[in-house]
Design a protein around this motif. Structure first.
Motif, mmCIF file in Angstrom:
data_model
loop_
_atom_site.group_PDB
_atom_site.id
_atom_site.type_symbol
_atom_site.label_atom_id
_atom_site.label_comp_id
_atom_site.label_asym_id
_atom_site.label_seq_id
_atom_site.Cartn_x
_atom_site.Cartn_y
_atom_site.Cartn_z
ATOM 1 N N THR A 9 0.850 -1.189 0.000
ATOM 2 C CA THR A 9 0.000 0.000 0.000
ATOM 3 C C THR A 9 0.883 1.234 0.000
ATOM 4 O O THR A 9 2.077 1.159 0.274
ATOM 5 C CB THR A 9 -0.914 0.056 1.236
ATOM 6 O OG1 THR A 9 -0.122 0.244 2.407
ATOM 7 C CG2 THR A 9 -1.725 -1.217 1.372
ATOM 8 N N ASP A 10 0.280 2.376 -0.271
ATOM 9 C CA ASP A 10 1.047 3.607 -0.116
ATOM 10 C C ASP A 10 0.900 4.088 1.328
ATOM 11 O O ASP A 10 0.293 3.407 2.155
ATOM 12 C CB ASP A 10 0.655 4.659 -1.155
ATOM 13 C CG ASP A 10 -0.731 5.238 -0.952
ATOM 14 O OD1 ASP A 10 -1.338 5.029 0.118
ATOM 15 O OD2 ASP A 10 -1.214 5.933 -1.860
ATOM 16 N N LEU A 16 -1.704 -1.043 -3.642
ATOM 17 C CA LEU A 16 -1.010 -0.894 -4.926
ATOM 18 C C LEU A 16 -0.882 -2.238 -5.635
ATOM 19 O O LEU A 16 -0.939 -2.305 -6.853
ATOM 20 C CB LEU A 16 0.376 -0.286 -4.710
ATOM 21 C CG LEU A 16 0.411 1.076 -4.018
ATOM 22 C CD1 LEU A 16 1.847 1.494 -3.755
ATOM 23 C CD2 LEU A 16 -0.318 2.113 -4.848
ATOM 24 N N PRO A 39 6.934 0.910 -3.584
ATOM 25 C CA PRO A 39 7.187 2.281 -4.046
ATOM 26 C C PRO A 39 8.364 2.872 -3.277
ATOM 27 O O PRO A 39 8.857 2.276 -2.303
ATOM 28 C CB PRO A 39 5.891 3.006 -3.685
ATOM 29 C CG PRO A 39 5.379 2.270 -2.494
ATOM 30 C CD PRO A 39 5.766 0.830 -2.707
ATOM 31 N N ALA A 41 10.105 4.724 -0.536
ATOM 32 C CA ALA A 41 9.650 4.907 0.845
ATOM 33 C C ALA A 41 10.857 5.039 1.756
ATOM 34 O O ALA A 41 11.978 4.660 1.395
ATOM 35 C CB ALA A 41 8.804 3.720 1.280
#
Length: 64
Positions: A9-10, A16, A39, A41
């Motif tokens: 997840t974001d 995601l 992503p 992070a």
């Protein structure tokens, strides 16, 4: 059959990507499958099943 749903997840929570495994399968399988989907992070929140040296090394390599 029991399953485990692994998700990326974001920061605010929307999913995601997902990966499903049989419950008795190691969480490392899910971690490896989703590693490329992470992503950019600064940190990662995960359960004890994701606490292994190879995974920590992979996260460091991605700057996480």
């Amino acid at each position: 059959m029991n399953t485990t749903l692994h998700a990326v997840t974001d920061a605010t929570g929307p999913p995601l990507s997902f990966f499903m495994t049989a419950r008795q399968v190691s969480d490392y399988i899910g971690a490896a499958a989703l590693l490329d989907d992470l992503p950019e992070a600064q940190s990662l929140l995960g359960g004890r099943g994701y606490d292994d040296d190879w995974f920590r090394d992979a996260l460091r390599a991605k700057g996480i």
